[in-house]
Write a protein that holds these residues in place. Structure first.
Motif, PDB file in Angstrom:
ATOM      1  N   ILE A 171       0.868  -1.176   0.000  1.00  0.00           N
ATOM      2  CA  ILE A 171       0.000   0.000   0.000  1.00  0.00           C
ATOM      3  C   ILE A 171       0.907   1.229   0.000  1.00  0.00           C
ATOM      4  O   ILE A 171       1.609   1.476   0.980  1.00  0.00           O
ATOM      5  CB  ILE A 171      -0.937   0.014   1.224  1.00  0.00           C
ATOM      6  CG1 ILE A 171      -1.768  -1.258   1.270  1.00  0.00           C
ATOM      7  CG2 ILE A 171      -1.845   1.231   1.175  1.00  0.00           C
ATOM      8  CD1 ILE A 171      -2.637  -1.379   2.493  1.00  0.00           C
ATOM      9  N   PRO A 172       0.911   2.006  -1.090  1.00  0.00           N
ATOM     10  CA  PRO A 172       1.807   3.156  -1.165  1.00  0.00           C
ATOM     11  C   PRO A 172       1.469   4.225  -0.126  1.00  0.00           C
ATOM     12  O   PRO A 172       0.308   4.515   0.124  1.00  0.00           O
ATOM     13  CB  PRO A 172       1.602   3.691  -2.584  1.00  0.00           C
ATOM     14  CG  PRO A 172       0.439   2.994  -3.148  1.00  0.00           C
ATOM     15  CD  PRO A 172       0.114   1.830  -2.290  1.00  0.00           C
ATOM     16  N   GLY A 173       2.509   4.774   0.472  1.00  0.00           N
ATOM     17  CA  GLY A 173       2.337   5.856   1.426  1.00  0.00           C
ATOM     18  C   GLY A 173       2.034   5.427   2.843  1.00  0.00           C
ATOM     19  O   GLY A 173       1.892   6.246   3.723  1.00  0.00           O
ATOM     20  N   ILE A 174       1.931   4.118   3.077  1.00  0.00           N
ATOM     21  CA  ILE A 174       1.620   3.621   4.414  1.00  0.00           C
ATOM     22  C   ILE A 174       2.883   2.987   5.008  1.00  0.00           C
ATOM     23  O   ILE A 174       3.501   2.118   4.407  1.00  0.00           O
ATOM     24  CB  ILE A 174       0.484   2.560   4.370  1.00  0.00           C
ATOM     25  CG1 ILE A 174      -0.776   3.132   3.730  1.00  0.00           C
ATOM     26  CG2 ILE A 174       0.204   2.027   5.768  1.00  0.00           C
ATOM     27  CD1 ILE A 174      -1.433   4.239   4.512  1.00  0.00           C
ATOM     28  N   LYS A 175       3.243   3.483   6.195  1.00  0.00           N
ATOM     29  CA  LYS A 175       4.384   2.911   6.908  1.00  0.00           C
ATOM     30  C   LYS A 175       3.934   2.494   8.288  1.00  0.00           C
ATOM     31  O   LYS A 175       3.054   3.115   8.880  1.00  0.00           O
ATOM     32  CB  LYS A 175       5.510   3.959   7.053  1.00  0.00           C
ATOM     33  CG  LYS A 175       6.264   4.208   5.776  1.00  0.00           C
ATOM     34  CD  LYS A 175       7.475   5.049   6.041  1.00  0.00           C
ATOM     35  CE  LYS A 175       7.088   6.508   5.918  1.00  0.00           C
ATOM     36  NZ  LYS A 175       8.192   7.406   6.125  1.00  0.00           N
ATOM     37  N   LYS A 176       4.549   1.467   8.795  1.00  0.00           N
ATOM     38  CA  LYS A 176       4.227   1.023  10.137  1.00  0.00           C
ATOM     39  C   LYS A 176       4.820   2.017  11.144  1.00  0.00           C
ATOM     40  O   LYS A 176       5.977   2.391  11.046  1.00  0.00           O
ATOM     41  CB  LYS A 176       4.808  -0.363  10.392  1.00  0.00           C
ATOM     42  CG  LYS A 176       4.398  -0.961  11.731  1.00  0.00           C
ATOM     43  CD  LYS A 176       4.927  -2.362  11.849  1.00  0.00           C
ATOM     44  CE  LYS A 176       4.423  -3.042  13.096  1.00  0.00           C
ATOM     45  NZ  LYS A 176       4.854  -2.431  14.328  1.00  0.00           N
TER      46      LYS A 176
END
Length: 89
Positions: free
Chosen positions: A81-86
């Motif tokens: 999912i682009p733009g999503i970081k943990k």
């Protein structure tokens, strides 16, 4: 993972809602509640339930992505999912 029959039933409901939407709106505007009563119960938009597009899971649905929280977490950790970081703190 939801049963295939349950997912198919939800798709069938969505088609019924689309088919009877115009007729339902006309009957509602006219105040013909007896006519509304004769339409199929599954054609009411209230009967629809959001489900995950990938697994069919009915709970933990995230509207913005169209998937459940479990699937979202798996995909986010895999970097799909682009733009999503943990978050890590």
């Amino acid at each position: 993972m939801a049963k295939e029959g349950v997912k198919a039933r939800e798709v069938k409901r969505a088609k019924l809602v689309a088919r009877y939407a115009e007729k339902r709106a006309a009957l509602k505007a006219a105040g013909d509640f007896e006519g509304l009563d004769k339409l199929p119960k599954a054609s009411s938009p209230v009967k629809l339930h959001n489900r995950c597009k990938l697994t069919g899971r009915p709970r933990g649905y995230m509207r913005q992505f169209g998937i459940s929280r479990v699937t979202f977490r798996e995909m986010a950790l895999a970097g799909k999912i682009p733009g999503i970081k943990k978050a890590s703190w």
